[in-house]
Design a protein around this motif. Sequence first.
Motif, short mmCIF file in Angstrom:
data_model
loop_
_atom_site.label_atom_id
_atom_site.label_comp_id
_atom_site.label_asym_id
_atom_site.label_seq_id
_atom_site.Cartn_x
_atom_site.Cartn_y
_atom_site.Cartn_z
N GLY A 137 3.62 0.13 10.98
CA GLY A 137 4.73 0.12 10.05
C GLY A 137 4.46 -0.13 8.59
O GLY A 137 5.36 0.00 7.77
N PHE A 138 3.22 -0.49 8.22
CA PHE A 138 2.94 -0.64 6.79
C PHE A 138 1.50 -0.24 6.50
O PHE A 138 0.61 -0.44 7.34
N PRO A 139 1.26 0.35 5.32
CA PRO A 139 -0.09 0.78 4.98
C PRO A 139 -0.93 -0.36 4.41
O PRO A 139 -0.42 -1.24 3.73
N VAL A 140 -2.21 -0.33 4.71
CA VAL A 140 -3.17 -1.26 4.12
C VAL A 140 -4.12 -0.40 3.30
O VAL A 140 -4.94 0.34 3.85
N SER A 141 -4.00 -0.49 1.99
CA SER A 141 -4.71 0.46 1.14
C SER A 141 -4.85 -0.07 -0.27
O SER A 141 -4.00 -0.84 -0.74
N ALA A 142 -5.91 0.36 -0.94
CA ALA A 142 -6.08 0.04 -2.35
C ALA A 142 -5.36 1.05 -3.24
O ALA A 142 -5.39 0.93 -4.47
N GLY A 143 -4.71 2.02 -2.62
CA GLY A 143 -4.00 3.03 -3.37
C GLY A 143 -2.61 2.58 -3.79
O GLY A 143 -2.31 1.38 -3.85
N SER A 144 -1.72 3.55 -4.01
CA SER A 144 -0.37 3.22 -4.48
C SER A 144 0.73 3.76 -3.58
O SER A 144 1.90 3.40 -3.75
N SER A 145 0.39 4.58 -2.59
CA SER A 145 1.40 5.21 -1.75
C SER A 145 1.90 4.25 -0.67
O SER A 145 1.12 3.48 -0.09
N ASP A 146 3.20 4.32 -0.38
CA ASP A 146 3.77 3.52 0.70
C ASP A 146 3.79 4.27 2.02
O ASP A 146 4.34 3.78 3.01
N SER A 147 3.17 5.44 2.07
CA SER A 147 3.18 6.25 3.29
C SER A 147 2.31 5.64 4.38
O SER A 147 1.22 5.11 4.11
#
Length: 549
Positions: A137-147
């Motif tokens: 249900g949630f992204p773990v990322s150093a980016g900016s997208s909530d996808s």
Amino acid sequence: MKDFANQWRTIWIAVYYVGSTFGLMLLGSVANAEQRPNVILLYTDDQSFASTGVTGNAQVHTPHMDRLANEGVLFTRHYNSTSICMASRASVMTGMYEYKTGCNFGHGPMHPETFEQSYPVLLRDAGYRTGFGGKFGFPVSAGSSDSVGSYEVLPVDQFDAWAGGTGQTSYQTSKNQYLASYADRYPHSSRAYGAFAQDFVAECKTDQRPFCLTLFFKAPHRPFTPDPFFDDVYRDVQFERPSNYGRTAGKHLSLQARLGRQSLTFFRDMGFDSDHYQETMRKYHQLIHGVDYAIGMLRDALREHGVANNTVIILTSDNGFFCGSHGMGGKVLPYEEGSKVPLIIVDPREPGKGQQCDELTMTADIAPTILDLAGLQSPKQTDGISLVDFVRSPERTSDRQSIPLFQMWGAPTTYAMSVVTKTHKYIYWCCGRSMPPAEELFDLTSDPTEMINVVGEANQKAELEAMRSRYADQLSHLKQTAVPYNHYQPFGRLFDANITWEAKRDLVTEKMWKQYTSLPKQLGLREEDYFDFETVLKAAERSIDGRRK
């Protein structure tokens, strides 16, 4: 030769003692591991407080959930700090408020360094075998997208066993990549997650480590497509409507609250209008019954493999659900039906059975509770508290006087922050575009369904000032600790009632406003009428009448 023998004897003794010490340390480590309990978190999706037998609904069939409560502790005042899937899941894993996790729809992902402080990672580092199944249900990322549409932003390699899915996942088991092997026997995902849990427990039997299993069920989230295996359970049930059912029961609420999708479109589109209510509620509760069945599958496995007596089970949900109360569908808003959910904790090592705890608890309490059960300290940035002492002694009182609720996503008309005590709820609706910002105060003792806003009543003046003070304290915490990214800093000003709307309206971007303007557009209105709110509300009424015809 004698010196050599003495030297050899000295070396042998040293090796013996070092080895013995190491062996004792190793045995001690194993013993400590055996003493640490296994922990299972069962997290449903959109399960209202009134959806189980043990929480007072005599029309539903939830035997395994009810049995958990009869064997453990039912927490009667448990709230979602943020009642929306992504933010709630980020909070439950980290023990932090949304504005500190930095993660929600429309905001952005959780940064990897934040997830490193989540309970699954910390338990694994401390020697637990960890597993995850369901809608992460949630992204773990150093980016900016909530996808969350790709496995590249899900922490698959941070768990020893994985059956999680992307996006909202699917009720069709075969469409979930890591769950598909169960599709032939369990074509609906709820029972498939039960089977995955059974296999996980069986695999742990040959492992020296204690285990922590997290199951994030999709059910009962829409689309309401329950498992046909349970079609007979509610076939002939006529569900009673809550006392605050329908749109008339929402007309006293703030204008802001009625200008979100919960009221404008979801009441109709989700099928909570009077013509479709029974069909919708049968499907909704059938989905919950499927989860209940999966809980039974899991508990059978715990008993079969001899670990039931050392396994703590926590059952709760990411969001509540309105189910037609106040003329609304969905969740998100800080009213009782949208934000209050069941919480049951069973620790078989504790003597208390079938007790209730009436203290205030919240989503952010789950992670520190799990860490405490494992004998670990919570990270210093944690906002929640451990509930272990309340499981041991449900009658004890807490120093906590209030908890906060946040709505920082979706239609800007519905942006709000709330504080809740055992007796009252205060809500500040910050939007002042074409309407004044609004305050609401509900006396939950005399008015648990929030039908009377007492903010202007003389006999509530002292309570209102006390709640405003608690609100100010929470706002100060937000301003001081909100992450400096993913658009959380502006909410420190938006939620500040001392700042005029004119002075802060530019903080709401056109992109954010589209979350609102898409709603009157769906209702068939012209663009020039989008902020004529009387026209918008009338269009919503016509849309419901039109569906009936």
